[in-house]
Design an enzyme around this catalytic site. Structure first.
Site, PDB file in Angstrom:
ATOM      1  N   TYR A   1      33.928  38.871  36.683  1.00  0.00           N
ATOM      2  CA  TYR A   1      34.420  38.466  38.266  1.00  0.00           C
ATOM      3  C   TYR A   1      35.974  37.627  37.789  1.00  0.00           C
ATOM      4  O   TYR A   1      36.481  38.883  38.369  1.00  0.00           O
ATOM      5  CB  TYR A   1      33.523  37.624  38.282  1.00  0.00           C
ATOM      6  CG  TYR A   1      34.126  37.062  39.998  1.00  0.00           C
ATOM      7  CD1 TYR A   1      33.257  37.320  41.358  1.00  0.00           C
ATOM      8  CD2 TYR A   1      34.501  35.167  39.787  1.00  0.00           C
ATOM      9  CE1 TYR A   1      34.039  37.152  42.459  1.00  0.00           C
ATOM     10  CE2 TYR A   1      34.916  35.044  41.069  1.00  0.00           C
ATOM     11  CZ  TYR A   1      34.837  35.592  42.511  1.00  0.00           C
ATOM     12  OH  TYR A   1      35.425  35.673  43.536  1.00  0.00           O
TER      13      TYR A   1
ATOM     14  N   GLY B   1      43.061  31.655  40.944  1.00  0.00           N
ATOM     15  CA  GLY B   1      42.825  29.953  42.263  1.00  0.00           C
ATOM     16  C   GLY B   1      43.398  30.691  43.540  1.00  0.00           C
ATOM     17  O   GLY B   1      44.430  30.617  43.792  1.00  0.00           O
TER      18      GLY B   1
ATOM     19  N   THR C   1      35.418  43.477  43.438  1.00  0.00           N
ATOM     20  CA  THR C   1      35.368  43.377  41.674  1.00  0.00           C
ATOM     21  C   THR C   1      33.985  43.696  41.130  1.00  0.00           C
ATOM     22  O   THR C   1      34.421  45.362  39.924  1.00  0.00           O
ATOM     23  CB  THR C   1      35.258  41.516  41.498  1.00  0.00           C
ATOM     24  OG1 THR C   1      35.293  40.959  42.264  1.00  0.00           O
ATOM     25  CG2 THR C   1      34.919  41.540  40.154  1.00  0.00           C
TER      26      THR C   1
ATOM     27  N   ASP D   1      28.989  42.089  41.030  1.00  0.00           N
ATOM     28  CA  ASP D   1      29.861  41.584  40.183  1.00  0.00           C
ATOM     29  C   ASP D   1      28.151  41.122  39.852  1.00  0.00           C
ATOM     30  O   ASP D   1      28.199  40.972  38.296  1.00  0.00           O
ATOM     31  CB  ASP D   1      30.875  41.456  39.751  1.00  0.00           C
ATOM     32  CG  ASP D   1      31.389  40.095  40.884  1.00  0.00           C
ATOM     33  OD1 ASP D   1      31.176  38.866  40.941  1.00  0.00           O
ATOM     34  OD2 ASP D   1      31.695  40.387  41.934  1.00  0.00           O
TER      35      ASP D   1
ATOM     36  N   CYS E   1      41.603  28.261  36.735  1.00  0.00           N
ATOM     37  CA  CYS E   1      42.897  28.490  37.496  1.00  0.00           C
ATOM     38  C   CYS E   1      43.620  29.984  36.603  1.00  0.00           C
ATOM     39  O   CYS E   1      43.729  30.189  36.068  1.00  0.00           O
ATOM     40  CB  CYS E   1      43.806  26.779  36.799  1.00  0.00           C
ATOM     41  SG  CYS E   1      42.664  24.966  37.716  1.00  0.00           S
TER      42      CYS E   1
ATOM     43  N   ASN F   1      43.837  25.390  32.538  1.00  0.00           N
ATOM     44  CA  ASN F   1      42.626  25.808  32.553  1.00  0.00           C
ATOM     45  C   ASN F   1      41.815  25.865  31.777  1.00  0.00           C
ATOM     46  O   ASN F   1      42.118  26.554  30.566  1.00  0.00           O
ATOM     47  CB  ASN F   1      43.488  27.329  32.604  1.00  0.00           C
ATOM     48  CG  ASN F   1      41.904  28.756  33.276  1.00  0.00           C
ATOM     49  OD1 ASN F   1      41.103  28.157  33.643  1.00  0.00           O
ATOM     50  ND2 ASN F   1      42.037  29.928  32.674  1.00  0.00           N
ATOM     51  N   GLY F   2      40.380  25.384  32.691  1.00  0.00           N
ATOM     52  CA  GLY F   2      38.763  24.874  31.820  1.00  0.00           C
ATOM     53  C   GLY F   2      38.925  23.770  32.486  1.00  0.00           C
ATOM     54  O   GLY F   2      38.946  23.010  33.459  1.00  0.00           O
TER      55      GLY F   2
END
Length: 503
Positions: free
Chosen positions: A257, A28, A303, A366, A2, A101-102
């Site tokens: 990425y 996201g 990417t 990537d 995120c 985030n995680g």
């Protein structure tokens, strides 16, 4: 995965948070949210969809206040409703809001503890709501009516003792300020910036430095692993190391990425890391395939462009843009279902026949995860008239699930799982396939900041740095992440006693 942002300013922050989320949109595309506070009340707007669709003018007018949080959500397993969007808010103690985030690897255990011991109800399937409630409970234990930075830091230390996995957090405390903290391994990125105004200093915390750049903030530093940083309403900054044994082990897939190339995280330029990835992969090809017949290097946008450009230069080959991208289609890797991913590839990319016809082309991406996109793009190159289609991945084979916030699929959906290079090439239809060596990938990132000696490479190596990931947990992820069962299995999975085994 995120994108998060937190701002404490001298004027309304709603537009700045919106602008910051726009440049973090790549992290996201499933949902977005903004929460602000005017010192007395909080104002929240969140929903599924892109930032530009979630927030209209009348929503923005209601987001009042000089401090606030923003979040863009990556579509992880089962989180397909507006209720799962962030930020999350609880009214006790003080009024707390969180953007995370995680991924917590002991979420089920924590949910059980919160109900049985802390008497807190979790209303969604999100581990972010669990994390917020753990912090809320620990802050209530520490603080009375008057809150101090010491109370806050002791609460963060308790969170570190209870929570496992990866978490980068921005947290708003109503009437007090903005808090940021990072897990003891620093797996997910978090940066702090500041700018001076006529009214005084303003502060910003975000997943990537690009958000600071766009909003005119100077990058001060990264939040360290295990560290908490609190900015009070006067603009005073307080920081403390809150973990017992912090280790810096950032996720290397950010550089492969997830992150924008113009970001700097943990002191490492994403752009320069990708240049080095291309250089090292070119050397491998020249070393192992001395008589190659490649005519042209073509990146799969976006990417891989940086690595592909450096590869062409190092190999003294032509570099060409062979695919035109429709920028209104989301990132394929982070789309929630296999059918949607298949459909989007043809919508997203169109080949320029002149760059392929009669040539031996080296396509560069990537990474290869499911192989779905790679297979379709290789077929597009053949349909455009390519003589031979070779494929290079700037990352090593993805053979294992990521448990720290990147929703990589069931291990059986990973095309590299249980296959060697030749077998993978056959599956995706390439005439030859070249992967980056894991040692070279690590070296490419390490050269950017020699002080970081270890990276989380779990999706390539199967080694999980937090030390609490066992086969039972991976089996549960298998059930949760399989495209055919992810939606219906998540509530059962979160309640499962199988995960109540971590110390």
């Amino acid at each position: 995965m995120c994108g998060i942002i937190g701002i404490l300013a001298k004027s309304p922050v709603n537009q700045s948070i919106y602008d910051g989320l726009m440049v973090l949109q790549h992290r996201g595309q499933d949902a977005a949210g903004i929460l602000t506070s005017d010192g007395q009340r909080v104002h929240l707007r969140k929903d599924t969809g892109l930032v530009r669709d979630v927030f209209q003018a009348h929503h923005m007018r209601e987001l009042k206040g000089n401090l606030g949080l923003g979040h863009v959500r990556y579509p992880t397993a089962g989180r397909d409703s507006a209720a799962e969007a962030q930020p999350f808010y609880v009214n006790s103690p003080f009024g707390l809001a969180l953007a995370h985030n995680g991924n917590l690897t002991n979420a089920a255990q924590l949910k059980d503890e919160l109900y049985r011991e802390d008497l807190r109800h979790i209303n969604t399937g999100s581990d972010s709501e669990i994390l917020l409630n753990v912090f809320a409970h620990e802050l209530k234990v520490q603080a009375k009516l008057q809150l101090t930075p010491d109370h806050i830091f002791r609460a963060v230390a308790a969170v570190h003792r209870r929570c496992r996995g990866a978490y980068a957090v921005t947290l708003l405390i109503v009437g007090y300020g903005i808090l940021a903290f990072r897990d003891p391994f620093g797996i997910r990125p978090l940066v702090y910036g500041k700018r001076e105004t006529d009214q005084g200093p303003e502060h910003l915390i975000a997943s990537e430095s690009v958000a600071l750049n766009v909003l005119g903030y100077d990058l001060v530093r990264d939040i360290e692993p295990g560290e908490a940083l609190f900015v009070d309403l006067n603009g005073d900054v307080h920081a403390r190391q809150c973990a017992d044994n912090p280790r810096h082990v950032p996720c290397i897939f950010e550089h492969v990425y997830m992150a924008r190339p113009d970001s700097i995280m943990d002191g490492i330029s994403v752009y320069r890391t990708r240049l080095r990835m291309g250089e090292k992969l070119a050397r491998k090809i020249l070393r192992e395939w001395t008589n190659h017949d490649i005519d042209v290097v073509i990146p799969i946008p976006d990417t891989s462009r940086t690595a592909a450009l450096q590869m062409a230069y190092a190999m003294d080959l032509k570099y060409r843009e062979g695919f035109i991208k429709n920028r209104y289609i989301g990132r394929t890797f982070i789309m929630p279902g296999q059918a949607q991913r298949r459909k989007s590839v043809r919508q997203k990319l169109n080949a320029i026949d002149l760059e392929f016809r009669g040539k031996n082309v080296l396509l560069v991406d990537d990474s290869i995860v499911r192989g779905t996109t790679s297979k379709q793009i290789i077929q597009m190159a053949r349909d455009a008239g390519a003589n031979k289609v070779y494929f290079a991945s700037a990352a090593p084979p993805v053979r294992y699930p990521n448990v720290y916030g990147i929703d990589m699929p069931s291990v059986h959906e990973l095309v590299a799982n249980g296959r060697d290079e030749a077998q993978i090439a056959a599956v995706i239809g390439a005439d030859r396939l070249i992967f980056q060596d894991i040692a070279d990938l690590i070296a490419a990132a390490h050269e950017g900041n020699p002080r970081i000696t270890q990276f989380d490479t779990s999706c390539f190596s199967g080694e999980y740095v937090t030390g609490d990931v066992n086969q039972d947990y991976l089996d549960l992820l298998e059930r949760m992440r399989c495209d055919s069962t992810r939606a219906k299995d998540l509530p059962t999975a979160l309640a499962s006693p199988e995960l109540h085994t971590y110390p």
